[in-house]
Design an enzyme around this catalytic site. Structure first.
Site, PDB file in Angstrom:
ATOM      1  N   GLU A 159      29.416  32.683  38.540  1.00 29.25           N
ATOM      2  CA  GLU A 159      29.846  31.160  37.898  1.00 29.25           C
ATOM      3  C   GLU A 159      31.088  30.594  38.595  1.00 29.25           C
ATOM      4  OE1 GLU A 159      33.102  31.777  34.884  1.00 29.25           O
ATOM      5  OE2 GLU A 159      32.444  33.475  34.274  1.00 29.25           O
ATOM      6  N   LYS A 189      35.868  38.532  25.977  1.00 28.26           N
ATOM      7  CA  LYS A 189      37.362  38.433  26.162  1.00 28.26           C
ATOM      8  C   LYS A 189      37.976  39.084  24.843  1.00 28.26           C
ATOM      9  CE  LYS A 189      37.067  34.578  28.846  1.00 28.26           C
ATOM     10  NZ  LYS A 189      35.560  34.428  29.058  1.00 28.26           N
TER      11      LYS A 189
END
Length: 299
Positions: A20, A154
């Site tokens: 990414e 996360k």
């Protein structure tokens, strides 16, 4: 648009790893972000695979960037952050943007790239029952046949709710070398996983089984923990995250502003230790993804 190197690799069934670009444009400070981008690509090459960093430049989705294009993503002002829903808008507007997990996964799959390395996935946000805030990563992975190597989700998110959501959506999740789900900055989020894979070959076998069974086009999440020696100190993480959540609520920060605020708070109040743990996780994921891609392309 595939770079010549990526096109040739896909066409000859050589291993390719999608990367990414949001971490380059929005996740790391300048000027070190460009250096990290090149470092991650080199880590893929050292493992014998071809890196395919993905971004949209001047309205053209690109799978595989050259050095000048990586420098643009790292240093050009006005680079947007693009999820998969933004891709048609960016293309039509001739815009430039860095791709998030969802956009990267979608473009990688369209290009015929099966393995993708990232840091941490998005997921279900805290206070979901009030905000209904959930990352687009999850629904995209539920309908995209790609293998994502990540360090869990996360740790600022609602981890157990995210795991439940992935189960509901039919996304396969396996720990790599662990029966615990990692927590991005932390080796262990405190929650188990049902399946453990121990070698790149085992991951590749699962990928082949996905295809052989003809199951719905969903992803395989390979949850690869950051090494304990490189993780953020768990006590420091818990203390600073609690302070960050309190501060966020006191300032009335809501919606899409919450995640960048919390991540920035962690970096500043851990003296950069959270950023170092993030980079350690990404580096490890990139190396593992290259090994999985190599095992996948073997007959």
């Amino acid at each position: 648009m595939l770079s010549e190197e990526v096109r040739e690799a896909v066409g000859t069934r050589r291993p390719v790893v999608a990367l990414e670009s949001t971490i380059i444009a929005h996740g790391l400070p300048r000027p070190g972000n460009a250096r990290v981008a090149l470092e991650l690509e080199e880590a893929v090459r050292r493992e014998g695979a071809v890196p395919a960093t993905i971004a949209v430049l001047d309205g053209r989705p690109r799978v595989g960037l050259d050095v000048d294009q990586l420098e643009r993503i790292a240093n050009e002002d006005g680079i947007r952050k693009l999820g998969h829903r933004d891709l048609p808008l960016a293309v039509a507007a001739g815009a430039s943007g860095a791709t998030t997990v969802s956009a990267t996964a979608q473009l990688a799959a369209l290009a015929g790239v099966r393995v993708f390395a990232t840091g941490g996935l998005g997921g279900v946000h805290r206070e979901w029952t009030v905000t209904q805030d959930e990352s687009a990563d999850l629904s995209l992975l539920a309908r995209t046949r790609i293998t994502v190597v990540c360090a869990g989700v996360k740790s600022i998110l609602d981890v157990p709710a995210t795991l439940e959501r992935l189960e509901t959506l039919g996304v396969a999740v396996a720990g790599y070398g662990t029966d615990r789900f990692p927590g991005f900055y932390l080796s262990d989020s405190g929650h188990p996983v049902d399946w453990t894979l121990s070698t790149p070959e085992q991951v590749a076998d699962v990928m082949r089984a996905q295809d052989a069974l003809g199951t719905p086009e969903s992803a395989l999440v390979v949850a690869h923990p950051v090494a304990e020696a490189e993780q953020l100190d768990p006590e420091l993480h818990a203390r600073v995250l609690a302070d960050a959540l309190t501060t966020c609520a006191a300032r009335g920060i809501t919606g899409q502003a919450v995640t960048p605020f919390l991540l920035d708070y962690l970096v500043r109040h851990t003296s950069g230790a959270s950023l170092r743990a993030n980079l350690a996780a990404v580096r490890g994921n990139v190396r593992l993804a290259a090994r999985i891609a190599t095992a996948w392309t073997r007959e």
